[in-house]
Design an enzyme around this catalytic site. Sequence first.
Site, PDB file in Angstrom:
ATOM      1  N   ASP A   1      29.675  35.737  41.204  1.00 48.24           N
ATOM      2  CA  ASP A   1      30.355  34.440  41.274  1.00 48.24           C
ATOM      3  C   ASP A   1      30.016  33.703  42.566  1.00 48.24           C
ATOM      4  O   ASP A   1      29.385  34.246  43.467  1.00 48.24           O
ATOM      5  CB  ASP A   1      31.876  34.651  41.197  1.00 48.24           C
ATOM      6  CG  ASP A   1      32.366  35.817  42.080  1.00 48.24           C
ATOM      7  OD1 ASP A   1      33.466  36.320  41.815  1.00 48.24           O
ATOM      8  OD2 ASP A   1      31.642  36.236  42.994  1.00 48.24           O
TER       9      ASP A   1
ATOM     10  N   ASN B   1      45.566  40.274  40.730  1.00 47.89           N
ATOM     11  CA  ASN B   1      46.093  39.873  39.405  1.00 47.89           C
ATOM     12  C   ASN B   1      45.216  40.407  38.276  1.00 47.89           C
ATOM     13  O   ASN B   1      45.334  39.998  37.130  1.00 47.89           O
ATOM     14  CB  ASN B   1      46.190  38.341  39.317  1.00 47.89           C
ATOM     15  CG  ASN B   1      44.819  37.674  39.459  1.00 47.89           C
ATOM     16  OD1 ASN B   1      43.815  38.372  39.631  1.00 47.89           O
ATOM     17  ND2 ASN B   1      44.787  36.359  39.365  1.00 47.89           N
TER      18      ASN B   1
ATOM     19  N   HIS C   1      41.926  40.194  38.118  1.00 50.75           N
ATOM     20  CA  HIS C   1      40.676  39.464  37.841  1.00 50.75           C
ATOM     21  C   HIS C   1      39.467  40.299  38.250  1.00 50.75           C
ATOM     22  O   HIS C   1      39.526  41.110  39.160  1.00 50.75           O
ATOM     23  CB  HIS C   1      40.659  38.083  38.487  1.00 50.75           C
ATOM     24  CG  HIS C   1      40.435  38.040  39.971  1.00 50.75           C
ATOM     25  ND1 HIS C   1      41.382  37.578  40.853  1.00 50.75           N
ATOM     26  CD2 HIS C   1      39.372  38.381  40.730  1.00 50.75           C
ATOM     27  CE1 HIS C   1      40.909  37.641  42.077  1.00 50.75           C
ATOM     28  NE2 HIS C   1      39.693  38.124  42.039  1.00 50.75           N
TER      29      HIS C   1
ATOM     30  N   GLU D   1      39.975  35.044  35.574  1.00 51.02           N
ATOM     31  CA  GLU D   1      41.407  35.106  35.871  1.00 51.02           C
ATOM     32  C   GLU D   1      42.208  35.442  34.606  1.00 51.02           C
ATOM     33  O   GLU D   1      41.734  35.180  33.485  1.00 51.02           O
ATOM     34  CB  GLU D   1      41.868  33.739  36.395  1.00 51.02           C
ATOM     35  CG  GLU D   1      41.187  33.286  37.667  1.00 51.02           C
ATOM     36  CD  GLU D   1      41.766  33.969  38.918  1.00 51.02           C
ATOM     37  OE1 GLU D   1      41.500  33.480  40.018  1.00 51.02           O
ATOM     38  OE2 GLU D   1      42.480  35.004  38.805  1.00 51.02           O
TER      39      GLU D   1
HETATM   40  C1  GLP Z   1      37.389  37.768  44.877  1.00 57.50           C
HETATM   41  C2  GLP Z   1      36.062  38.051  44.189  1.00 57.50           C
HETATM   42  C3  GLP Z   1      36.127  39.292  43.338  1.00 57.50           C
HETATM   43  C4  GLP Z   1      36.715  40.430  44.165  1.00 57.50           C
HETATM   44  C5  GLP Z   1      38.142  40.061  44.531  1.00 57.50           C
HETATM   45  C6  GLP Z   1      38.832  41.193  45.323  1.00 57.50           C
HETATM   46  O1  GLP Z   1      38.218  37.073  44.036  1.00 57.50           O
HETATM   47  N1  GLP Z   1      35.643  36.938  43.351  1.00 57.50           N
HETATM   48  O2  GLP Z   1      34.808  39.625  42.903  1.00 57.50           O
HETATM   49  O3  GLP Z   1      36.693  41.644  43.433  1.00 57.50           O
HETATM   50  O4  GLP Z   1      38.129  38.877  45.324  1.00 57.50           O
HETATM   51  O5  GLP Z   1      38.325  41.155  46.633  1.00 57.50           O
HETATM   52  P1  GLP Z   1      38.727  42.237  47.744  1.00 57.50           P
HETATM   53  O6  GLP Z   1      37.758  43.363  47.552  1.00 57.50           O
HETATM   54  O7  GLP Z   1      38.545  41.514  49.041  1.00 57.50           O
HETATM   55  O8  GLP Z   1      40.156  42.647  47.494  1.00 57.50           O
END
Ligand code: GLP
Length: 242
Positions: A67, A136, A138, A143
């Site tokens: 993304d 959440n 995702h 989402e």
């Molecule tokens: C963002 C990214 C996801 C990632 C998520 C959790 O939303 N788009 O790909 O998995 O955050 O990130 P973290 O590893 O910092 O908790």
Amino acid sequence: MNRLIFQSNEELNKAGAGLIISLLHTKPNAVLGLATGRTPTGIYAELVKAYRRDAVRFDHCRTFNLDEYIGLPREHSESFFTYMEKHLFSQVNLSSSQTHLPDGSAADPHAEAARYDALLNSVGQIDLQILGIGHNGHIGFNEPSGALTSATHVVELDERTRQANARSFSSIDDVPTQAITMGIGSIMKAKTVLLVVSGEDKAEIVHRSLTGPITTQCPASLLQTHPSLIVMMDTAAAKLFR
Ligand code: GLP
């Protein structure tokens, strides 16, 4: 589903990097699906260490990121392009022709999503898709919703996601409201999925995602249906699996 629990974040990072390294040894031209966020930074650091001691090379592989925010210049300090350059691309022998992210600064984000999806489809299959998980549920920026989109698409970011990602922006107002994300279908097409989860704050969502109902309201729950899912957690994230 292969669930692996590690006593420390360090062991988790070494194991995650080890999986990638062994794939590149057996398939140097592998296609890697990459994630951003705090969780994978330790894995990328281990890959850089392995590269520096000549234990891995990236000459022939290709990478696709999950993304990218919409509306940030590519070189913005908080773009996922900048994140990947900082944590991996600039530190190993990966050239810009081998790495791919959606272009969040494209004039027409929907056309860019379609371009990226076509590029993904042109390489056939992602050999190993690395995923983190949002609070959440995702994955990427897919989402919770009444319906999930299969292909790469433009998404409105959930407020909880913006808040969680606000830590690296000067204010919540600076956090983009939209992103381009690989869709659930793109992710599920990967040959193997490596879900990496660390920290007690993710314990509830990873337990619900892997043992609860399969629902679009928790996109990570769809991973239960993937034929080759590896889940790597530290003990804090895995506390509800006792
Ligand atoms: C963002 C990214 C996801 C990632 C998520 C959790 O939303 N788009 O790909 O998995 O955050 O990130 P973290 O590893 O910092 O908790």
